[in-house]
Design a protein around this motif. Structure first.
Motif, PDB file in Angstrom:
ATOM      1  N   GLY A 180       0.973  -1.133  -0.026  1.00  9.78           N
ATOM      2  CA  GLY A 180       0.016  -0.038   0.089  1.00  9.78           C
ATOM      3  C   GLY A 180       0.931   1.232   0.063  1.00  9.78           C
ATOM      4  N   VAL A 181       2.268   1.003   0.355  1.00  5.35           N
ATOM      5  CA  VAL A 181       3.022   2.271   0.538  1.00  5.35           C
ATOM      6  C   VAL A 181       3.068   2.796  -1.015  1.00  5.35           C
ATOM      7  CG1 VAL A 181       5.207   3.202   1.098  1.00  5.35           C
ATOM      8  CG2 VAL A 181       3.999   1.702   2.559  1.00  5.35           C
ATOM      9  N   LEU A 182       3.327   2.001  -2.013  1.00  9.84           N
ATOM     10  CA  LEU A 182       3.507   2.428  -3.148  1.00  9.84           C
ATOM     11  C   LEU A 182       2.339   2.959  -4.124  1.00  9.84           C
ATOM     12  CD1 LEU A 182       6.582   0.158  -3.999  1.00  9.84           C
ATOM     13  CD2 LEU A 182       6.846   2.466  -2.879  1.00  9.84           C
ATOM     14  N   THR A 183       1.325   3.418  -3.356  1.00  8.12           N
ATOM     15  CA  THR A 183       0.038   3.613  -4.250  1.00  8.12           C
ATOM     16  C   THR A 183      -0.457   5.027  -4.219  1.00  8.12           C
ATOM     17  OG1 THR A 183      -1.346   3.111  -2.428  1.00  8.12           O
ATOM     18  CG2 THR A 183      -0.964   1.496  -3.607  1.00  8.12           C
ATOM     19  N   LEU A 184      -1.054   5.376  -5.144  1.00  8.54           N
ATOM     20  CA  LEU A 184      -1.766   6.886  -5.072  1.00  8.54           C
ATOM     21  C   LEU A 184      -2.309   7.288  -3.857  1.00  8.54           C
ATOM     22  CD1 LEU A 184      -1.695   9.310  -6.803  1.00  8.54           C
ATOM     23  CD2 LEU A 184      -3.919   8.700  -7.907  1.00  8.54           C
ATOM     24  N   ALA A 185      -3.235   6.246  -3.248  1.00  8.40           N
ATOM     25  CA  ALA A 185      -3.855   6.363  -2.189  1.00  8.40           C
ATOM     26  C   ALA A 185      -3.158   6.823  -1.020  1.00  8.40           C
ATOM     27  CB  ALA A 185      -4.899   5.174  -1.798  1.00  8.40           C
ATOM     28  N   ALA A 186      -2.078   5.850  -0.871  1.00  9.29           N
ATOM     29  CA  ALA A 186      -1.014   6.131   0.193  1.00  9.29           C
ATOM     30  C   ALA A 186      -0.501   7.646   0.086  1.00  9.29           C
ATOM     31  CB  ALA A 186       0.211   5.530   0.206  1.00  9.29           C
ATOM     32  N   ALA A 187      -0.222   8.381  -1.156  1.00  7.53           N
ATOM     33  CA  ALA A 187       0.026   9.752  -1.386  1.00  7.53           C
ATOM     34  C   ALA A 187      -0.800  10.755  -0.889  1.00  7.53           C
ATOM     35  CB  ALA A 187       0.450   9.852  -2.763  1.00  7.53           C
ATOM     36  N   ARG A 188      -2.056  10.210  -0.999  1.00  4.09           N
ATOM     37  CA  ARG A 188      -3.336  11.135  -0.615  1.00  4.09           C
ATOM     38  C   ARG A 188      -3.268  11.263   0.698  1.00  4.09           C
ATOM     39  NH1 ARG A 188      -8.930   9.526  -0.105  1.00  4.09           N
ATOM     40  NH2 ARG A 188     -10.072  11.556   0.034  1.00  4.09           N
ATOM     41  N   THR A 189      -2.802  10.047   1.428  1.00  5.76           N
ATOM     42  CA  THR A 189      -2.983   9.751   2.921  1.00  5.76           C
ATOM     43  C   THR A 189      -1.858  10.846   3.496  1.00  5.76           C
ATOM     44  OG1 THR A 189      -3.664   7.476   2.489  1.00  5.76           O
ATOM     45  CG2 THR A 189      -2.797   8.221   4.598  1.00  5.76           C
ATOM     46  N   LEU A 190      -0.627  10.790   2.909  1.00  5.40           N
ATOM     47  CA  LEU A 190       0.128  11.706   3.528  1.00  5.40           C
ATOM     48  C   LEU A 190      -0.026  13.050   3.251  1.00  5.40           C
ATOM     49  CD1 LEU A 190       3.067  12.053   4.517  1.00  5.40           C
ATOM     50  CD2 LEU A 190       4.046  11.956   2.023  1.00  5.40           C
ATOM     51  N   ALA A 191      -0.778  13.528   2.226  1.00  8.62           N
ATOM     52  CA  ALA A 191      -1.108  14.790   2.189  1.00  8.62           C
ATOM     53  C   ALA A 191      -2.321  15.238   2.957  1.00  8.62           C
ATOM     54  CB  ALA A 191      -1.770  14.845   0.576  1.00  8.62           C
ATOM     55  N   LEU A 192      -3.220  14.250   3.148  1.00  4.70           N
ATOM     56  CA  LEU A 192      -4.339  14.647   4.161  1.00  4.70           C
ATOM     57  C   LEU A 192      -3.415  14.675   5.721  1.00  4.70           C
ATOM     58  CD1 LEU A 192      -6.866  12.164   3.076  1.00  4.70           C
ATOM     59  CD2 LEU A 192      -7.149  14.624   3.152  1.00  4.70           C
ATOM     60  N   SER A 193      -2.346  14.023   5.923  1.00  2.00           N
ATOM     61  CA  SER A 193      -1.649  14.064   7.285  1.00  2.00           C
ATOM     62  C   SER A 193      -1.180  15.643   7.555  1.00  2.00           C
ATOM     63  CB  SER A 193      -0.509  13.122   7.329  1.00  2.00           C
ATOM     64  OG  SER A 193      -1.154  11.700   7.244  1.00  2.00           O
ATOM     65  N   VAL A 194      -0.396  16.080   6.253  1.00  2.00           N
ATOM     66  CA  VAL A 194       0.098  17.379   6.423  1.00  2.00           C
ATOM     67  C   VAL A 194      -1.176  18.480   6.566  1.00  2.00           C
ATOM     68  CG1 VAL A 194       1.252  19.400   5.028  1.00  2.00           C
ATOM     69  CG2 VAL A 194       2.061  16.832   5.153  1.00  2.00           C
ATOM     70  N   LEU A 195      -2.090  18.264   6.127  1.00  2.40           N
ATOM     71  CA  LEU A 195      -3.218  18.761   6.208  1.00  2.40           C
ATOM     72  C   LEU A 195      -3.723  18.922   7.634  1.00  2.40           C
ATOM     73  CD1 LEU A 195      -5.776  20.885   5.198  1.00  2.40           C
ATOM     74  CD2 LEU A 195      -6.882  18.781   4.515  1.00  2.40           C
ATOM     75  N   VAL A 196      -3.750  17.753   8.280  1.00  2.00           N
ATOM     76  CA  VAL A 196      -4.411  17.453   9.657  1.00  2.00           C
ATOM     77  C   VAL A 196      -3.531  18.488  10.674  1.00  2.00           C
ATOM     78  CG1 VAL A 196      -4.430  16.051  11.751  1.00  2.00           C
ATOM     79  CG2 VAL A 196      -5.432  15.281   9.354  1.00  2.00           C
ATOM     80  N   GLN A 197      -2.223  18.243  10.245  1.00  2.28           N
ATOM     81  CA  GLN A 197      -1.442  19.268  11.558  1.00  2.28           C
ATOM     82  C   GLN A 197      -1.443  20.634  11.039  1.00  2.28           C
ATOM     83  OE1 GLN A 197      -0.275  17.254  13.498  1.00  2.28           O
ATOM     84  NE2 GLN A 197      -0.806  15.520  12.323  1.00  2.28           N
TER      85      GLN A 197
END
Length: 328
Positions: A212-229
């Motif tokens: 799952g780390v190498l998927t587009l959904a994982a990149a979206r997950t990381l972007a949402l993490s930055v948004l949360v903070q």
């Protein structure tokens, strides 16, 4: 092979006593830190500042905190998509908010993941996919914090509080490295029989998270993490404005991410005490008074606590689904 939690009671029972001692130790750390901070605060001044606070800005800060909690649910849904687990939005919000509610009295991060993972499993989702999604979500959350920690370190590079930035980077790097290392356990060159005995029960979980780390959904997950903070930094700035504390945009981005990173360490109850101590130390080095820094931190913690209360309501009015969980 899919993993079941149904027969997990005996192993967990063996560690029940140890878990109680660990919980008691974390409660003691939290209490000691809070008491130490309370002795440094002028409470008459703090109460006066709170009474004079602008209620509109307080409410705006609270809304940003709630927005951050909602985005964490959306982030988990994205992490689920990365490991091919279809988690409906309503379930992601329900399970995440209930997890936030119970997580207020559990070790930082760990308690929230345990509760929402169990609810997802009881809702009929396969255990290995659920754990994979939680591993990926937690890794993305820590990576998001670490990215902002790097920004903070840049802002503090020539500052007297560079050691504060270093502490945040070390804590964030250690946690990211730890979770990243877990995902690579499958790659340890062990004999097949020993590998099966050591990693057999968790192999599917690790493989799912690693893919799952190498998927587009994982990149979206990381972007949402930055948004949360980013939302939490914004909440701190609004809460500071409500009480007239001199915390600017640069100070907010220099201190808040590192304070939240340190609060993520599972050594206190939901980060209480650690978060306040880090905020006071970081903001004081930026020229903010101890009373203001402590009050803003307490307001943030209180907003997180109040924002998690809907999870208790959801737990009561809509209990987890019953029936035999699906096996995938």
């Amino acid at each position: 092979m899919p993993v079941s939690f149904d027969n997990a009671a005996p192993p967990f029972g063996q560690f029940a006593g140890r878990a109680k001692w660990l919980l008691a130790a974390k409660a003691a750390i939290t209490l000691a830190l809070v008491v130490w901070l309370l002795r440094r605060v002028d409470w008459l001044l703090a109460v006066q500042r709170l009474e004079q606070a602008d209620k509109g800005w307080l409410f705006a800060g609270f809304l940003l905190v709630c927005g951050g909690l909602l985005v964490t649910a959306i982030r988990w849904q994205a992490a689920c998509a990365a490991v091919k687990l279809s988690l409906p939005f309503a379930q992601a919000v329900h399970h995440s908010w209930v997890g936030q509610f119970f997580g207020q009295l559990l070790p930082a991060g760990v308690g929230v993941d345990a509760v929402r993972g169990w609810l997802a499993y009881r809702s009929g989702h396969a255990a290995d996919a659920v754990v994979s999604s939680l591993l990926l979500d937690r890794l993305a959350g820590l990576l998001g914090l670490l990215l902002l920690d790097l920004v903070a370190a840049g802002l503090l590079l020539h500052d007297a509080s560079s050691s504060f930035a270093l502490a945040g980077l070390l804590a964030g790097g250690a946690m990211v490295g730890g979770f990243g290392g877990v995902l690579l356990l499958n790659r340890i060159p062990l004999p097949a029989r020993l590998r099966l005995r050591v990693f057999g029960a968790v192999q599917a979980m690790l493989k799912g998270a690693e893919k799952g780390v190498l998927t587009l959904a994982a990149a979206r997950t990381l972007a949402l993490s930055v948004l949360v903070q980013g939302l939490f930094v914004g909440a701190v700035l609004l809460l500071a404005r409500a009480i007239g504390a001199p915390i600017g945009l640069q100070a907010g981005f220099a201190v808040v991410p590192i304070a939240l990173t340190l609060a993520s360490l599972p050594i206190s109850l939901n980060g209480w005490g650690i978060r306040e101590g880090a905020m006071v130390a970081g903001l004081h080095a930026q020229g903010v008074g101890v009373d203001d820094a402590f009050l803003v931190s307490v307001l943030l913690g209180t907003a997180l606590l109040i924002g998690s209360l809907p999870g208790g309501v959801l737990w009561l009015v809509k209990p987890p689904e019953t029936g035999k969980p699906a096996r995938r």
